[in-house]
Scaffold this motif. Structure first.
Motif, short mmCIF file in Angstrom:
data_model
loop_
_atom_site.label_atom_id
_atom_site.label_comp_id
_atom_site.label_asym_id
_atom_site.label_seq_id
_atom_site.Cartn_x
_atom_site.Cartn_y
_atom_site.Cartn_z
N GLY A 34 36.62 18.81 58.15
CA GLY A 34 35.51 19.40 58.85
C GLY A 34 35.92 19.88 60.24
N PRO A 35 34.97 20.48 60.97
CA PRO A 35 33.54 20.55 60.66
C PRO A 35 33.14 21.67 59.71
CG PRO A 35 33.96 21.58 62.77
CD PRO A 35 35.29 21.05 62.30
N GLY A 36 34.09 22.56 59.39
CA GLY A 36 33.74 23.61 58.46
C GLY A 36 33.46 23.07 57.07
N LEU A 37 32.68 23.81 56.30
CA LEU A 37 32.44 23.45 54.91
C LEU A 37 32.32 24.72 54.09
CD1 LEU A 37 29.21 24.05 54.25
CD2 LEU A 37 28.90 21.91 55.45
N VAL A 38 32.46 24.58 52.78
CA VAL A 38 32.36 25.71 51.87
C VAL A 38 31.15 25.50 50.98
CG1 VAL A 38 33.47 26.93 49.96
CG2 VAL A 38 34.85 26.15 51.90
N THR A 39 30.34 26.52 50.84
CA THR A 39 29.18 26.48 49.95
C THR A 39 29.55 27.14 48.62
OG1 THR A 39 27.63 26.56 51.81
CG2 THR A 39 26.77 27.17 49.64
N LYS A 40 29.33 26.39 47.54
CA LYS A 40 29.65 26.87 46.20
C LYS A 40 28.38 27.13 45.42
CE LYS A 40 33.49 26.83 45.02
NZ LYS A 40 34.59 27.81 45.16
N ALA A 77 24.47 32.71 49.16
CA ALA A 77 23.90 32.26 47.89
C ALA A 77 22.51 32.89 47.70
CB ALA A 77 23.79 30.74 47.86
N PRO A 78 22.27 33.55 46.57
CA PRO A 78 20.94 34.10 46.33
C PRO A 78 19.89 32.99 46.27
CG PRO A 78 22.55 34.98 44.77
CD PRO A 78 23.21 33.85 45.49
N GLN A 79 18.70 33.30 46.72
CA GLN A 79 17.59 32.34 46.63
C GLN A 79 17.03 32.40 45.21
OE1 GLN A 79 16.71 30.23 49.25
NE2 GLN A 79 18.62 31.09 50.09
N ASP A 80 17.58 31.59 44.34
CA ASP A 80 17.19 31.60 42.94
C ASP A 80 17.24 30.18 42.42
OD1 ASP A 80 17.39 31.87 39.96
OD2 ASP A 80 17.38 34.01 40.46
N ALA A 81 16.13 29.73 41.85
CA ALA A 81 16.03 28.36 41.37
C ALA A 81 16.99 28.08 40.22
CB ALA A 81 14.59 28.06 40.93
N ARG A 82 17.49 29.12 39.59
CA ARG A 82 18.41 28.92 38.47
C ARG A 82 19.85 28.66 38.94
NH1 ARG A 82 17.58 34.40 35.49
NH2 ARG A 82 17.55 35.03 37.68
N LEU A 83 20.07 28.74 40.24
CA LEU A 83 21.40 28.49 40.78
C LEU A 83 21.53 27.05 41.26
CD1 LEU A 83 22.48 31.50 43.02
CD2 LEU A 83 23.53 30.72 40.90
N LYS A 84 22.69 26.47 41.01
CA LYS A 84 23.05 25.17 41.59
C LYS A 84 23.92 25.46 42.80
CE LYS A 84 25.35 20.81 40.36
NZ LYS A 84 24.19 19.91 40.24
N VAL A 85 23.46 25.07 43.98
CA VAL A 85 24.20 25.31 45.22
C VAL A 85 24.68 23.97 45.76
CG1 VAL A 85 24.08 26.24 47.57
CG2 VAL A 85 22.85 27.37 45.72
N THR A 86 25.97 23.86 45.97
CA THR A 86 26.55 22.61 46.46
C THR A 86 27.46 22.92 47.64
OG1 THR A 86 28.41 22.79 44.91
CG2 THR A 86 26.47 21.51 44.19
N HIS A 87 27.79 21.88 48.37
CA HIS A 87 28.70 22.01 49.52
C HIS A 87 29.97 21.23 49.24
CE1 HIS A 87 25.50 23.94 51.69
NE2 HIS A 87 24.72 22.90 51.56
N ARG A 88 31.04 21.75 49.77
CA ARG A 88 32.35 21.12 49.59
C ARG A 88 33.02 21.01 50.96
NH1 ARG A 88 36.20 23.63 45.04
NH2 ARG A 88 34.47 22.88 43.75
N LEU A 89 33.32 19.79 51.38
CA LEU A 89 34.00 19.60 52.65
C LEU A 89 35.49 19.82 52.47
CD1 LEU A 89 32.20 16.54 54.27
CD2 LEU A 89 31.89 18.96 54.72
N PRO A 90 36.14 20.41 53.46
CA PRO A 90 37.59 20.65 53.34
C PRO A 90 38.34 19.32 53.33
CG PRO A 90 36.86 21.09 55.57
CD PRO A 90 35.62 20.84 54.77
N PRO A 91 39.47 19.27 52.64
CA PRO A 91 40.25 18.03 52.64
C PRO A 91 41.04 17.88 53.93
CG PRO A 91 41.44 19.71 51.45
CD PRO A 91 40.11 20.32 51.84
N PRO A 92 41.35 16.65 54.32
CA PRO A 92 42.35 16.50 55.38
C PRO A 92 43.68 17.03 54.87
CG PRO A 92 41.91 14.39 54.33
CD PRO A 92 40.91 15.36 53.77
N VAL A 93 44.55 17.45 55.77
CA VAL A 93 45.83 18.02 55.34
C VAL A 93 47.03 17.17 55.74
CG1 VAL A 93 44.95 20.38 55.27
CG2 VAL A 93 45.91 19.51 57.40
N PHE A 94 46.82 16.10 56.49
CA PHE A 94 47.98 15.26 56.84
C PHE A 94 48.48 14.52 55.59
CE2 PHE A 94 44.02 13.37 58.68
CZ PHE A 94 43.74 12.45 57.69
N GLY A 95 49.79 14.32 55.55
CA GLY A 95 50.42 13.60 54.44
C GLY A 95 50.52 14.40 53.16
N ARG A 96 50.18 15.70 53.19
CA ARG A 96 50.19 16.47 51.94
C ARG A 96 51.59 16.78 51.45
NH1 ARG A 96 45.63 14.14 52.54
NH2 ARG A 96 44.11 14.87 51.04
#
Length: 393
Positions: free
Chosen positions: A94-100, A135-154
């Motif tokens: 974070g603090p950024g996130l991705v909306t799927k 994301a379109p405003q449509d009840a037929r859509l599932k909208v979720t959020h995804r937090l970015p992974p940490p990158v240390f130790g990759r």
């Protein structure tokens, strides 16, 4: 973030490898060596064993990672964030996130018309674009959020020998109980290791994918930028935005990031981790391959707490996304590296405490249910002991 690193990084973006070479000679002298031997409880430090050349490239990659990318550098036309560091502050989460976005009911194939530009929001527009991808405003859509992974130790994750991951997959297939797990075998035969659904095999591919999908930056391996509602496929920088060398510098930076110093934890805490069944998926230690290009990570133990396998975590955690063979309910086992630096847990950040994350594994259709149920049979004191161990990783 101070102005000087950003200015240096933007100079690199403008001048390419010649600027990189100049900076190497200016910043990799003997005075830098003592800092490499100081152990600090931080998440952004290089491996102590890096060579002088590797450390110089780490520094250059670090500046690129922190730099804010402008229109003239190739940002956009649509993007999620304008710097790697904007999603991975201090190489963490974070603090950024991705909306799927995904159809709530995949059988409604006509719903694909609502997602002609893919399943990821790109909420910011630049370089002549006026219409962000939302994301379109449509009840037929599932909208979720995804937090970015940490990158240390990759670097450790990339270095793990294929045979070790394959061994764990074979063991998982024979295992009794709820926990199973399977390889993410990609079309080219490689094993997926990165991304919450293990859809990416290498750190170079990880960099290329992030530049393209998150910032609209093209590179030799991904020369086309994702389209948006206005059909714009280019930005204010002609040609490729990031050179192969700049991609390699970011890759080498990620490879060189150390795992933050851990607290040791108690013998009882480690025993509980095994007894409850956490270690069935969060494998404490694997082995890296002997020919990994970063010598410090070649043929060494990788204490990463993951099997890098895909697991069905149940409908409650499903994000509706199909990625490289992974189904909506399947997620790669999260490495418990530097967990104490994370503000939240699970792929969407919905668990605010380690205890909440453990209990979220306990749904009746989740592969983690046996471990979650065993956790609940422990006394409060033993539960606290196990949680304390995980929090210290």
């Amino acid at each position: 973030m101070t102005r000087a690193p950003v200015a240096r990084a933007l100079l690199l973006l403008a001048l390419g490898s010649s600027a990189c070479n100049a900076w190497t000679s200016a910043e990799s002298g003997p005075a830098a060596a003592p800092a490499r031997k100081v152990k600090v409880d931080r998440a952004s430090l290089p491996l102590l064993e890096l060579t002088d050349t590797e450390l110089a490239r780490f520094k250059q990659g670090d500046a690129l990672f922190e730099a804010i990318v402008r229109e003239s550098d190739g940002l956009g036309p649509l993007y999620v964030r304008d710097a790697c560091n904007a999603c991975h502050v201090d190489d963490g989460r974070g603090p950024g996130l991705v909306t799927k976005m995904a159809p709530s009911d995949p059988s409604q194939v006509e719903l694909a018309k609502l997602l002609p530009f893919g399943t990821t929001e790109r909420p910011y527009a630049t370089a002549g674009a006026k219409t962000p991808l939302l994301a379109p405003q449509d009840a037929r859509l599932k909208v979720t959020h995804r937090l970015p992974p940490p990158v240390f130790g990759r670097g450790y994750l990339e270095a793990i020998a294929d045979r070790d991951i394959e061994r764990l997959a074979e063991r998982a297939a024979r295992r009794s109980g709820s926990a199973r797990g399977r390889l993410s075998r990609l079309p080219d035969g490689s094993i997926g290791r990165f991304g919450v659904k293990a859809r990416i095999a290498t750190l170079e591919q990880f960099v290329v994918d992030a530049l393209s999908s998150d910032m609209g930056l093209s590179s030799p391996a991904q020369p086309d930028e994702p389209p948006g509602p206005e059909g714009l496929r280019d930005d204010h920088k002609p040609g490729v935005d990031f050179s192969a060398e700049q991609v390699a510098l970011l890759r080498d930076y990620l490879r060189g990031l150390a795992v933050p110093e851990r607290q040791v934890g108690t013998a009882q805490g480690h025993a509980l981790f095994q007894r409850v069944g956490c270690a069935e998926c969060h494998e404490p230690e694997l082995r890296t391959r002997a020919d990994y290009p970063v010598r410090a990570l070649a043929g060494v133990p990788a204490v990463v707490y993951t099997d890098l396998l895909l697991h069905d975590m149940g409908e409650a955690l499903s994000d509706g996304q199909h990625e490289a063979g992974a189904k909506p309910r399947e997620f790669r086992t999260a490495p418990l590296i530097g967990l104490r630096f994370l503000p939240s847990y699970l792929h969407d950040g919905s668990a605010k405490t380690v205890r909440e994350a453990i209990l979220a594994h306990g749904a009746a259709d989740s592969e983690g249910r046996d471990a979650a149920q065993k956790f609940l049979t422990l006394t409060p004191a033993l539960q606290a002991e196990l949680v304390s161990l995980v929090e210290a990783l």
